[in-house]
Enzyme design. Structure first.
Site, PDB file in Angstrom:
ATOM      1  N   ASP A   1       0.796  -1.321  -0.108  1.00 57.84           N
ATOM      2  CA  ASP A   1       0.030   0.181   0.046  1.00 57.84           C
ATOM      3  C   ASP A   1       1.047   1.209  -0.039  1.00 57.84           C
ATOM      4  OD1 ASP A   1      -2.469   1.738   0.246  1.00 57.84           O
ATOM      5  OD2 ASP A   1      -2.368   1.492   2.385  1.00 57.84           O
ATOM      6  N   MET A   2       0.355   2.258  -0.225  1.00 55.93           N
ATOM      7  CA  MET A   2       1.260   3.620  -0.610  1.00 55.93           C
ATOM      8  C   MET A   2       1.057   4.530   0.928  1.00 55.93           C
ATOM      9  SD  MET A   2       1.659   6.145  -3.525  1.00 55.93           S
ATOM     10  CE  MET A   2       0.136   7.199  -3.459  1.00 55.93           C
ATOM     11  N   ASP A   3      -0.203   5.318   0.966  1.00 56.74           N
ATOM     12  CA  ASP A   3      -0.557   6.012   1.751  1.00 56.74           C
ATOM     13  C   ASP A   3      -0.554   5.557   3.295  1.00 56.74           C
ATOM     14  OD1 ASP A   3      -1.073   8.428   0.001  1.00 56.74           O
ATOM     15  OD2 ASP A   3      -2.595   7.186  -0.796  1.00 56.74           O
TER      16      ASP A   3
ATOM     17  N   SER B   1      -2.381   1.163  -4.643  1.00 54.72           N
ATOM     18  CA  SER B   1      -2.834   2.086  -3.929  1.00 54.72           C
ATOM     19  C   SER B   1      -4.389   2.648  -4.310  1.00 54.72           C
ATOM     20  CB  SER B   1      -2.153   3.494  -3.951  1.00 54.72           C
ATOM     21  OG  SER B   1      -2.684   4.543  -3.407  1.00 54.72           O
ATOM     22  N   ALA B   2      -5.068   3.015  -3.434  1.00 54.73           N
ATOM     23  CA  ALA B   2      -6.464   3.624  -3.467  1.00 54.73           C
ATOM     24  C   ALA B   2      -6.196   5.123  -4.444  1.00 54.73           C
ATOM     25  CB  ALA B   2      -7.164   3.989  -2.427  1.00 54.73           C
TER      26      ALA B   2
ATOM     27  N   LYS C   1     -10.785  -0.003  -2.654  1.00 54.10           N
ATOM     28  CA  LYS C   1     -10.735  -0.508  -1.429  1.00 54.10           C
ATOM     29  C   LYS C   1     -11.816  -0.292  -0.332  1.00 54.10           C
ATOM     30  CE  LYS C   1      -5.571   0.019  -1.226  1.00 54.10           C
ATOM     31  NZ  LYS C   1      -4.602   0.459  -0.434  1.00 54.10           N
TER      32      LYS C   1
END
Length: 179
Positions: free
Chosen positions: A21-23, A124-125, A157
């Site tokens: 995931d990123m954030d 990522s979203a 997500k």
């Protein structure tokens, strides 16, 4: 994260790829998202606190807007939900691109997998331009095999579609991916 990844690599030879995931995991972007949301929602008379914004952390931007609109509807002749969404994404992209820093241990774990030849992806979203902005901000483009946005999938997500899409882009069965 680094020690956990090391243990997994030695205990489970089935891992053929890693999907991140990123954030909030690779990059400390959540405070920037919240600051932008507070400023943008303020323009329509919705005065949110940082703690209130934490209630919607991790949700896609459209879901954040619907969450707040359903609780505190504003006059859409001032600013539509679509305009609010575009402004939040643009503002977050700008702030994250200028200010976001890697989460503690993020660069070390990416290097760990890269040094072992394990292909990696971001799932990522966030929209693709924001993902690419973070990749460039962190200087990790050469470490990653690919990246994928949930905005390109039928479901965002918390549905697993973005992770499954990242696994497809990596050419690895999801059961052989560490996410």
């Amino acid at each position: 994260i680094y020690h956990y990844a090391f243990t997994i690599m030695h205990c489970n030879r089935m891992i053929q790829a890693a999907i991140f995931d990123m954030d909030g995991l690779l990059v400390d972007s959540e405070p920037h998202w919240r600051a932008v949301e507070i400023g943008i929602f303020d323009t329509v008379g919705l005065h949110l606190t940082d703690d209130q914004c934490k209630l919607t952390t991790g949700l896609p931007t459209d879901a954040v807007i619907e969450y707040w609109f359903s609780r505190h509807p504003w006059d859409e002749s001032i600013r539509t939900r679509t305009e609010i969404g575009a402004a939040i994404i643009a503002g977050a992209h700008e702030q994250i691109g200028l200010k976001a820093e890697p989460m503690p241990g993020a660069l070390a774990v990416l290097r760990f997998f890269h040094e072992r030849g394990i292909p990696m992806a971001i799932a990522s979203a966030s929209p693709m331009p924001l993902i690419e902005g973070v990749i460039d901000r962190m200087g990790i483009r050469s470490l990653l095999t690919t990246w994928h946005s949930a905005t390109l999938e039928p479901r965002n997500k918390p549905a697993p579609d973005v992770y499954l899409g990242a696994a497809r882009k990596l050419g690895v069965e999801p059961k052989h991916c560490l996410a």
